[in-house]
Design an enzyme around this catalytic site. Structure first.
Site, PDB file in Angstrom:
ATOM      1  N   HIS A  86       8.956  -1.247 -14.347  1.00  0.00           N
ATOM      2  CA  HIS A  86       8.867  -0.479 -13.094  1.00  0.00           C
ATOM      3  C   HIS A  86      10.275  -0.233 -12.571  1.00  0.00           C
ATOM      4  O   HIS A  86      11.135  -1.108 -12.635  1.00  0.00           O
ATOM      5  CB  HIS A  86       8.062  -1.259 -12.033  1.00  0.00           C
ATOM      6  N   ASP A 165      -4.005  -1.429  -1.314  1.00  0.00           N
ATOM      7  CA  ASP A 165      -2.637  -0.894  -1.261  1.00  0.00           C
ATOM      8  C   ASP A 165      -2.644   0.553  -0.772  1.00  0.00           C
ATOM      9  O   ASP A 165      -1.804   0.935   0.047  1.00  0.00           O
ATOM     10  CB  ASP A 165      -1.955  -0.971  -2.640  1.00  0.00           C
ATOM     11  N   ARG A 172       1.253   2.112   6.606  1.00  0.00           N
ATOM     12  CA  ARG A 172       2.702   1.809   6.692  1.00  0.00           C
ATOM     13  C   ARG A 172       3.499   3.085   6.938  1.00  0.00           C
ATOM     14  O   ARG A 172       4.451   3.109   7.710  1.00  0.00           O
ATOM     15  CB  ARG A 172       3.184   1.163   5.381  1.00  0.00           C
ATOM     16  N   SER A 187       3.043  -4.215  -2.626  1.00  0.00           N
ATOM     17  CA  SER A 187       2.568  -2.908  -3.056  1.00  0.00           C
ATOM     18  C   SER A 187       2.900  -2.650  -4.534  1.00  0.00           C
ATOM     19  O   SER A 187       2.041  -2.234  -5.316  1.00  0.00           O
ATOM     20  CB  SER A 187       3.218  -1.844  -2.152  1.00  0.00           C
ATOM     21  N   LYS A 191       0.044  -3.551  -8.163  1.00  0.00           N
ATOM     22  CA  LYS A 191      -0.410  -2.509  -9.093  1.00  0.00           C
ATOM     23  C   LYS A 191      -0.048  -2.879 -10.531  1.00  0.00           C
ATOM     24  O   LYS A 191      -0.816  -2.619 -11.454  1.00  0.00           O
ATOM     25  CB  LYS A 191       0.192  -1.158  -8.687  1.00  0.00           C
TER      26      LYS A 191
HETATM   27  N1  URA Z   1       6.490   2.055  -4.228  1.00  0.00           N
HETATM   28  C1  URA Z   1       5.274   1.522  -3.958  1.00  0.00           C
HETATM   29  O1  URA Z   1       4.346   1.646  -4.746  1.00  0.00           O
HETATM   30  N2  URA Z   1       5.117   0.855  -2.802  1.00  0.00           N
HETATM   31  C2  URA Z   1       6.104   0.691  -1.906  1.00  0.00           C
HETATM   32  O2  URA Z   1       5.886   0.072  -0.905  1.00  0.00           O
HETATM   33  C3  URA Z   1       7.366   1.252  -2.196  1.00  0.00           C
HETATM   34  C4  URA Z   1       7.520   1.926  -3.381  1.00  0.00           C
END
Ligand code: URA
Length: 360
Positions: A86, A165, A172, A187, A191
């Site tokens: 990521h 999320d 948010r 977050s 995932k």
């Molecule tokens: N990418 C995400 O998936 N979540 C975040 O909070 C910031 C970047």
């Protein structure tokens, strides 16, 4: 927890007390099953934002968010072989497009779930969709099938994956609570954890083209994400990398695919190639697939020089819907990639005149 008072949980966090694992799970479950009101979610997010989350709270939040929806499952014999990467996002960052097939060529499985662009940084899915026919929306059965045959796939998130999320992120976004390290960690890592991978490499970017401008904050986020990933049983490693200038020479969806192909053909820019090799080496090492990161780097490099990573990229494109003849044309050394990437045609024209913008 038998009966939960959401206002009591918000009060506790507002008063700077640590929430227990059960309390965090109760709140996140409430988000997923719609028993918490949006106003309560906003209030809790602001309490978390202002008072921060401890490492333990962050890991508990990440786990609860992962468990708020479906998680992927894989054949038993793949255990220990599932990896992913990521990036927090940067300009010209097309590393995933190169690294996923290179890792597959090293023999690991890569079920990469990627995102769209955030702010000024392009998303991996948007880049791939500039290849005519490339499908990023696939079922989990199809995903399994592609990974079985190709070794990697790059797809979008389904609504069933980490639904807490999606809801939290939307709130948010409108409550000025996006840029909190614990919330960002929950977050991102939830995932990745829902992919049920064994190892993960994180590219945490800092600099004027990244959403984190200074290296100290980037380091704090990296530590938090590594702690949370490891806390959920994923062997996680992170690199801090500079985003003070774009990665590679190409920026823009179709152009980045073109540069991906050139890099896989052995003609990529050094900064991009080196980052792919660094991240891949660390990942193979932390996954236990290479005895050291140095050896891991050599393995990744070899897949690019011997063409096996390019072959996987081509195979992945076909498996994800690209016309086989077009995929072959895109990857062949003697064809013009722009003939397959129509949206890059106009820019190719500008490049051929050695201009990146034109006046009309
Ligand atoms: N990418 C995400 O998936 N979540 C975040 O909070 C910031 C970047």
């Amino acid at each position: 927890m038998s009966s939960v008072s959401f206002p009591a949980l918000i009060t506790k966090k507002r008063n700077k007390e640590e929430l227990s694992r059960d309390e965090i799970e109760a709140f996140v479950n409430g988000i997923a099953n719609n028993s918490v009101q949006d106003s309560q979610i906003g209030a809790m997010l602001m309490a978390m934002y202002l008072n921060d989350l401890t490492m333990r709270e962050t890991t508990d939040l990440t786990r609860a968010m992962m468990n708020s929806g479906d998680t992927l499952s894989w054949p038993e014999e793949w255990k220990g072989n599932l990896v992913d990467k990521h990036s927090t996002g940067g300009v010209g960052d097309k590393v995933s497009l190169i690294l996923a097939p290179a890792l597959a060529a090293c023999g690991v499985k890569v079920p990469m779930i990627s995102g769209r662009g955030l702010e000024h940084t392009g998303g991996t899915l948007d880049k791939l969709e500039s290849i005519p026919g490339f499908q990023v929306s696939v079922t989990s059965e199809k995903m399994l099938d592609i990974i079985e045959t190709v070794g990697c796939c790059i797809v979008g998130q389904t609504k069933k994956l980490c639904p807490a999320d999606s809801k939290m992120y939307a709130i948010r976004d409108v409550t000025a609570t996006v840029d909190n390290l614990g919330l960002i960690t929950g977050s991102i890592i939830s995932k990745k954890a829902a992919e049920k991978i064994d190892a993960l490499v994180l590219d945490v970017k800092f600099g004027n083209g990244a959403f984190l401008k200074d290296i100290d904050t980037a380091r704090k986020l990296a530590r938090m994400m590594v702690g949370s990933g490891n806390g959920l049983g994923i062997n996680t490693v992170s690199l801090l990398t500079s985003m003070n200038s774009p990665l590679g020479k190409m920026v823009g969806n179709a152009l980045e695919v073109a540069e991906t192909v050139w890099t896989l053909q052995g003609n990529g820019p050094d900064d991009l190639l080196n980052l792919v090799i660094e991240l891949g080496g660390e990942l193979l090492s932390v996954a236990g697939k290479a005895p050291s990161s140095e050896e891991g780097r050599r393995m990744v490099k070899d897949t690019i020089s011997d063409g096996t990573a390019l072959a996987r990229f081509c195979h992945m494109a076909k498996a994800q819907g690209v016309d086989p003849a077009k995929a072959d044309a895109l990857c062949a050394p003697d064809t013009d990639v722009f003939s397959v990437l129509p949206r890059a045609g106009a820019i190719k024209e500008l490049l051929s005149r050695n201009r990146l913008c034109d006046r009309y």
